[in-house]
Design a protein around this motif. Structure first.
Motif, PDB file in Angstrom:
ATOM      1  N   TRP A  20       0.990  -1.253   0.024  1.00 31.88           N
ATOM      2  CA  TRP A  20      -0.008   0.118  -0.001  1.00 31.88           C
ATOM      3  C   TRP A  20       0.733   1.304   0.139  1.00 31.88           C
ATOM      4  O   TRP A  20       0.494   2.478   0.607  1.00 31.88           O
ATOM      5  N   ASN A  21       1.910   1.290  -0.384  1.00 33.36           N
ATOM      6  CA  ASN A  21       2.993   2.313  -0.838  1.00 33.36           C
ATOM      7  C   ASN A  21       2.872   2.689  -2.220  1.00 33.36           C
ATOM      8  O   ASN A  21       3.503   2.178  -2.888  1.00 33.36           O
ATOM      9  N   HIS A  22       2.169   3.965  -2.494  1.00 27.79           N
ATOM     10  CA  HIS A  22       2.076   4.475  -3.822  1.00 27.79           C
ATOM     11  C   HIS A  22       3.194   5.096  -4.457  1.00 27.79           C
ATOM     12  O   HIS A  22       3.197   5.374  -5.443  1.00 27.79           O
ATOM     13  N   HIS A  23       4.221   5.153  -3.596  1.00 22.97           N
ATOM     14  CA  HIS A  23       5.629   5.283  -4.344  1.00 22.97           C
ATOM     15  C   HIS A  23       6.575   4.100  -4.586  1.00 22.97           C
ATOM     16  O   HIS A  23       8.019   4.110  -4.682  1.00 22.97           O
ATOM     17  N   ALA A  24       6.062   2.755  -4.209  1.00 19.30           N
ATOM     18  CA  ALA A  24       6.823   1.611  -4.018  1.00 19.30           C
ATOM     19  C   ALA A  24       7.366   1.583  -5.600  1.00 19.30           C
ATOM     20  O   ALA A  24       6.761   1.708  -6.724  1.00 19.30           O
ATOM     21  N   THR A  25       8.670   1.353  -5.456  1.00 21.25           N
ATOM     22  CA  THR A  25       9.411   1.057  -7.216  1.00 21.25           C
ATOM     23  C   THR A  25      10.154  -0.123  -6.735  1.00 21.25           C
ATOM     24  O   THR A  25      10.957  -0.424  -5.997  1.00 21.25           O
ATOM     25  N   ASN A  26      10.070  -1.044  -8.070  1.00 20.32           N
ATOM     26  CA  ASN A  26      10.833  -2.295  -8.118  1.00 20.32           C
ATOM     27  C   ASN A  26      12.085  -1.954  -8.842  1.00 20.32           C
ATOM     28  O   ASN A  26      12.064  -1.675  -9.879  1.00 20.32           O
ATOM     29  N   ALA A  27      13.015  -1.948  -8.064  1.00 22.66           N
ATOM     30  CA  ALA A  27      14.480  -1.768  -8.545  1.00 22.66           C
ATOM     31  C   ALA A  27      15.002  -2.450  -9.558  1.00 22.66           C
ATOM     32  O   ALA A  27      15.589  -1.770 -10.484  1.00 22.66           O
ATOM     33  N   SER A  28      14.413  -3.699  -9.860  1.00 26.08           N
ATOM     34  CA  SER A  28      14.966  -4.371 -10.911  1.00 26.08           C
ATOM     35  C   SER A  28      14.296  -4.134 -12.178  1.00 26.08           C
ATOM     36  O   SER A  28      14.787  -4.284 -13.479  1.00 26.08           O
ATOM     37  N   SER A  29      12.820  -4.015 -12.151  1.00 31.54           N
ATOM     38  CA  SER A  29      11.793  -3.821 -13.210  1.00 31.54           C
ATOM     39  C   SER A  29      11.469  -2.422 -13.423  1.00 31.54           C
ATOM     40  O   SER A  29      11.149  -2.358 -14.564  1.00 31.54           O
ATOM     41  N   GLY A  30      11.432  -1.762 -12.446  1.00 36.31           N
ATOM     42  CA  GLY A  30      10.882  -0.327 -12.675  1.00 36.31           C
ATOM     43  C   GLY A  30       9.398  -0.167 -12.242  1.00 36.31           C
ATOM     44  O   GLY A  30       8.762   0.796 -12.477  1.00 36.31           O
ATOM     45  N   ALA A  31       8.744  -1.464 -12.004  1.00 39.07           N
ATOM     46  CA  ALA A  31       7.330  -1.143 -11.747  1.00 39.07           C
ATOM     47  C   ALA A  31       7.087  -0.373 -10.615  1.00 39.07           C
ATOM     48  O   ALA A  31       7.989  -0.261  -9.722  1.00 39.07           O
ATOM     49  N   TYR A  32       6.009   0.285 -10.610  1.00 45.53           N
ATOM     50  CA  TYR A  32       5.689   1.534 -10.029  1.00 45.53           C
ATOM     51  C   TYR A  32       4.241   1.666  -9.156  1.00 45.53           C
ATOM     52  O   TYR A  32       3.409   1.062  -9.849  1.00 45.53           O
ATOM     53  N   GLY A  33       4.288   2.046  -7.949  1.00 44.68           N
ATOM     54  CA  GLY A  33       2.984   2.307  -7.460  1.00 44.68           C
ATOM     55  C   GLY A  33       2.371   1.220  -6.781  1.00 44.68           C
ATOM     56  O   GLY A  33       2.864   0.260  -6.490  1.00 44.68           O
ATOM     57  N   LEU A  34       0.976   1.572  -6.115  1.00 45.79           N
ATOM     58  CA  LEU A  34       0.196   0.631  -5.494  1.00 45.79           C
ATOM     59  C   LEU A  34       0.139  -0.748  -6.290  1.00 45.79           C
ATOM     60  O   LEU A  34       0.220  -1.650  -5.753  1.00 45.79           O
ATOM     61  N   VAL A  35      -0.047  -0.733  -7.635  1.00 46.26           N
ATOM     62  CA  VAL A  35      -0.364  -1.914  -8.382  1.00 46.26           C
ATOM     63  C   VAL A  35       0.741  -2.175  -9.263  1.00 46.26           C
ATOM     64  O   VAL A  35       0.651  -3.203 -10.029  1.00 46.26           O
ATOM     65  N   GLN A  36       1.998  -1.574  -9.169  1.00 47.20           N
ATOM     66  CA  GLN A  36       3.276  -2.023  -9.595  1.00 47.20           C
ATOM     67  C   GLN A  36       3.188  -2.032 -11.217  1.00 47.20           C
ATOM     68  O   GLN A  36       3.427  -3.014 -11.840  1.00 47.20           O
ATOM     69  N   ALA A  37       2.606  -1.221 -11.765  1.00 43.96           N
ATOM     70  CA  ALA A  37       2.471  -0.849 -13.178  1.00 43.96           C
ATOM     71  C   ALA A  37       3.886  -1.027 -13.901  1.00 43.96           C
ATOM     72  O   ALA A  37       4.686  -0.476 -13.320  1.00 43.96           O
ATOM     73  N   LEU A  38       3.999  -1.801 -14.949  1.00 47.99           N
ATOM     74  CA  LEU A  38       5.086  -1.756 -15.712  1.00 47.99           C
ATOM     75  C   LEU A  38       4.863  -1.747 -17.191  1.00 47.99           C
ATOM     76  O   LEU A  38       4.021  -2.686 -17.751  1.00 47.99           O
ATOM     77  N   PRO A  39       5.278  -0.586 -17.905  1.00 49.83           N
ATOM     78  CA  PRO A  39       5.977   0.362 -17.343  1.00 49.83           C
ATOM     79  C   PRO A  39       5.105   1.335 -16.555  1.00 49.83           C
ATOM     80  O   PRO A  39       3.816   1.252 -17.026  1.00 49.83           O
ATOM     81  N   ALA A  40       5.575   1.939 -15.833  1.00 55.83           N
ATOM     82  CA  ALA A  40       4.856   2.848 -14.738  1.00 55.83           C
ATOM     83  C   ALA A  40       3.842   3.845 -15.517  1.00 55.83           C
ATOM     84  O   ALA A  40       3.109   4.094 -15.075  1.00 55.83           O
ATOM     85  N   SER A  41       4.429   4.300 -16.683  1.00 54.19           N
ATOM     86  CA  SER A  41       3.873   5.365 -17.410  1.00 54.19           C
ATOM     87  C   SER A  41       2.646   4.942 -18.056  1.00 54.19           C
ATOM     88  O   SER A  41       1.807   5.943 -18.390  1.00 54.19           O
ATOM     89  N   LYS A  42       2.350   3.702 -17.880  1.00 56.49           N
ATOM     90  CA  LYS A  42       0.928   3.482 -18.298  1.00 56.49           C
ATOM     91  C   LYS A  42      -0.120   3.931 -17.654  1.00 56.49           C
ATOM     92  O   LYS A  42      -1.155   4.384 -18.114  1.00 56.49           O
ATOM     93  N   MET A  43       0.134   4.319 -16.509  1.00 58.90           N
ATOM     94  CA  MET A  43      -0.857   4.810 -15.588  1.00 58.90           C
ATOM     95  C   MET A  43      -1.138   6.283 -15.780  1.00 58.90           C
ATOM     96  O   MET A  43      -2.278   6.702 -15.359  1.00 58.90           O
TER      97      MET A  43
END
Length: 85
Positions: A20-43
């Motif tokens: 539930w951290n909306h700034h969570a970032t996966n260091a290896s893939s770059g997935a981001y946010g609550l739902v770990q969108a990849l690429p994050a910019s899709k959001m």
């Protein structure tokens, strides 16, 4: 409003993906946010404030789960088997 069962499935995914951290970032893939969108910019399709606004991330995540898996519970069922969605 989302039915309680669907919310629980959505919550389960978010808890596992980002805690539930909306700034969570996966260091290896770059997935981001609550739902770990990849690429994050899709959001960005849910709003220009996607990097900072959890509400925008939730909207995008729900749209994604509904379109790809039919529902948050469909996404959660897939997640439980694959540990990703």
């Amino acid at each position: 409003m989302m039915p309680a069962a669907q919310f629980q499935c959505f919550s389960n995914i978010v808890a596992h993906e980002s805690g539930w951290n909306h700034h969570a970032t996966n260091a290896s893939s770059g997935a981001y946010g609550l739902v770990q969108a990849l690429p994050a910019s899709k959001m960005a399709s849910a709003g220009a404030d996607w990097k900072e606004n959890p509400k925008t991330q939730i909207k995008w995540g729900l749209d994604y789960m509904n379109s790809r898996y039919g529902s948050p519970c469909g996404a959660w069922n897939f997640w439980q088997q694959n540990h990703w969605y």
